[in-house]
Design a protein around this motif. Structure first.
Motif, short mmCIF file in Angstrom:
data_model
loop_
_atom_site.label_atom_id
_atom_site.label_comp_id
_atom_site.label_asym_id
_atom_site.label_seq_id
_atom_site.Cartn_x
_atom_site.Cartn_y
_atom_site.Cartn_z
N VAL A 1 0.81 -1.21 0.00
CA VAL A 1 0.00 0.00 0.00
C VAL A 1 0.85 1.27 0.00
O VAL A 1 0.32 2.36 -0.19
CB VAL A 1 -1.01 0.04 1.18
CG1 VAL A 1 -2.06 -1.04 1.00
CG2 VAL A 1 -0.31 -0.06 2.51
N HIS A 2 2.14 1.10 0.21
CA HIS A 2 3.05 2.25 0.15
C HIS A 2 4.44 1.73 -0.20
O HIS A 2 4.90 0.74 0.36
CB HIS A 2 3.09 2.99 1.49
CG HIS A 2 3.99 4.17 1.47
ND1 HIS A 2 3.63 5.38 0.91
CD2 HIS A 2 5.27 4.33 1.90
CE1 HIS A 2 4.63 6.23 1.02
NE2 HIS A 2 5.63 5.61 1.60
N ASP A 3 5.09 2.42 -1.13
CA ASP A 3 6.42 2.03 -1.58
C ASP A 3 7.19 3.31 -1.89
O ASP A 3 6.78 4.09 -2.75
CB ASP A 3 6.30 1.16 -2.83
CG ASP A 3 7.62 0.62 -3.35
OD1 ASP A 3 8.69 1.00 -2.83
OD2 ASP A 3 7.58 -0.18 -4.29
N ASP A 4 8.25 3.57 -1.13
CA ASP A 4 9.09 4.74 -1.41
C ASP A 4 10.55 4.34 -1.28
O ASP A 4 10.87 3.14 -1.21
CB ASP A 4 8.72 5.93 -0.53
CG ASP A 4 8.94 5.72 0.96
OD1 ASP A 4 9.74 4.82 1.34
OD2 ASP A 4 8.33 6.43 1.77
N ASP A 5 11.44 5.30 -1.26
CA ASP A 5 12.87 5.03 -1.21
C ASP A 5 13.32 4.37 0.10
O ASP A 5 14.39 3.79 0.15
CB ASP A 5 13.67 6.31 -1.41
CG ASP A 5 13.53 6.87 -2.80
OD1 ASP A 5 13.18 6.11 -3.73
OD2 ASP A 5 13.76 8.08 -2.97
N GLU A 6 12.50 4.47 1.13
CA GLU A 6 12.91 3.98 2.45
C GLU A 6 12.14 2.74 2.92
O GLU A 6 12.71 1.90 3.60
CB GLU A 6 12.75 5.09 3.48
CG GLU A 6 13.62 6.29 3.21
CD GLU A 6 13.35 7.43 4.17
OE1 GLU A 6 12.50 7.29 5.06
OE2 GLU A 6 14.00 8.47 4.01
N THR A 7 10.85 2.67 2.59
CA THR A 7 10.04 1.58 3.14
C THR A 7 9.02 1.04 2.15
O THR A 7 8.60 1.72 1.22
CB THR A 7 9.24 2.06 4.38
OG1 THR A 7 8.40 3.14 4.00
CG2 THR A 7 10.15 2.45 5.53
N LEU A 8 8.65 -0.19 2.42
CA LEU A 8 7.51 -0.84 1.78
C LEU A 8 6.52 -1.10 2.91
O LEU A 8 6.93 -1.53 4.00
CB LEU A 8 7.90 -2.19 1.18
CG LEU A 8 8.83 -2.19 -0.01
CD1 LEU A 8 9.42 -3.58 -0.21
CD2 LEU A 8 8.05 -1.78 -1.24
N VAL A 9 5.25 -0.86 2.67
CA VAL A 9 4.24 -1.14 3.68
C VAL A 9 3.23 -2.12 3.07
O VAL A 9 2.69 -1.86 2.00
CB VAL A 9 3.52 0.12 4.19
CG1 VAL A 9 2.53 -0.24 5.29
CG2 VAL A 9 4.54 1.15 4.69
N PHE A 10 3.03 -3.22 3.77
CA PHE A 10 2.14 -4.27 3.33
C PHE A 10 0.93 -4.36 4.25
O PHE A 10 1.03 -4.07 5.44
CB PHE A 10 2.85 -5.63 3.38
CG PHE A 10 4.07 -5.71 2.51
CD1 PHE A 10 3.98 -6.16 1.21
CD2 PHE A 10 5.31 -5.33 2.99
CE1 PHE A 10 5.10 -6.24 0.40
CE2 PHE A 10 6.44 -5.40 2.19
CZ PHE A 10 6.32 -5.85 0.89
N LEU A 11 -0.18 -4.80 3.69
CA LEU A 11 -1.34 -5.17 4.50
C LEU A 11 -1.37 -6.68 4.55
O LEU A 11 -1.32 -7.36 3.51
CB LEU A 11 -2.63 -4.61 3.89
CG LEU A 11 -2.77 -3.10 3.95
CD1 LEU A 11 -4.05 -2.66 3.24
CD2 LEU A 11 -2.77 -2.60 5.39
N VAL A 12 -1.44 -7.21 5.77
CA VAL A 12 -1.39 -8.65 6.00
C VAL A 12 -2.62 -9.06 6.82
O VAL A 12 -3.28 -8.21 7.41
CB VAL A 12 -0.09 -9.04 6.74
CG1 VAL A 12 1.13 -8.68 5.89
CG2 VAL A 12 0.01 -8.35 8.09
N PRO A 13 -2.92 -10.35 6.88
CA PRO A 13 -4.10 -10.78 7.64
C PRO A 13 -3.98 -10.48 9.14
O PRO A 13 -2.86 -10.43 9.68
CB PRO A 13 -4.14 -12.29 7.42
CG PRO A 13 -3.24 -12.56 6.27
CD PRO A 13 -2.24 -11.45 6.22
N GLU A 14 -5.13 -10.31 9.78
CA GLU A 14 -5.13 -10.14 11.24
C GLU A 14 -4.48 -11.37 11.88
O GLU A 14 -4.64 -12.48 11.40
CB GLU A 14 -6.56 -9.98 11.76
CG GLU A 14 -7.14 -8.63 11.44
CD GLU A 14 -8.52 -8.46 12.06
OE1 GLU A 14 -9.33 -9.40 12.03
OE2 GLU A 14 -8.76 -7.35 12.56
N GLY A 15 -3.75 -11.13 12.94
CA GLY A 15 -3.04 -12.20 13.62
C GLY A 15 -1.61 -12.40 13.13
O GLY A 15 -0.86 -13.18 13.70
#
Length: 114
Positions: free
Chosen positions: A45-59
C-alpha cells in the motif's frame, strides 16, 4: 520507522523504550530477509525510497512474535508501531481514511528497502 509512531506504540503497549528499540531492530532484520516473499504474497500500500508497507491478515503480528520469541505484549507493541507508521503515512499522503479502513480488517507490516 516513524519516531512518533514508535513513541506512541511504546506508550500504548507498555513496553520500555529500550526494549522497544531492540524489538524493532530484531523485527526489521527478520522482515528484511523476507522482503521478496512479502512482495509476492501481500498487498503493497506504500512504496518509497525507504520503506515498503504491506497489508497482512489479522493475527500476523502474533505469528511473527512467536517466530521472534516475543511476549504477547511485545508482539502487540510491534504491531502498533507498524500500524502507527502507516497512519502517519496516510496523513502525509492524504490516504488516512483509506488506511484506517484497511487497518480495521488487516494489519500493517513496514519493511525497509535498504
Amino acid at each position: 520507522m516513524d519516531g512518533n509512531a514508535v513513541v506512541l506504540a511504546t506508550a500504548k503497549a507498555s513496553v520500555g523504550p529500550g526494549r522497544m528499540r531492540d524489538l524493532l531492530v530484531a523485527a526489521a532484520s527478520h522482515l528484511a530477509d523476507r522482503r521478496e516473499a512479502y512482495r509476492r504474497r501481500y498487498e503493497v500500500v506504500h512504496d518509497d525510497d525507504e520503506t515498503l508497507v504491506f497489508l497482512v491478515p489479522e493475527g500476523h503480528w502474533a505469528d511473527l512474535g512467536a517466530e521472534l520469541g516475543t511476549t504477547d505484549r511485545e508482539a502487540d507493541a510491534l504491531r502498533r508501531a507498524h500500524e502507527e507508521h502507516l497512519r502517519r503515512l496516510g496523513s502525509v499522503h492524504d490516504r488516512r481514511e483509506e488506511f484506517e479502513h484497511a487497518l480495521g480488517i488487516r494489519e500493517a507490516v513496514v519493511i525497509t528497502t535498504d
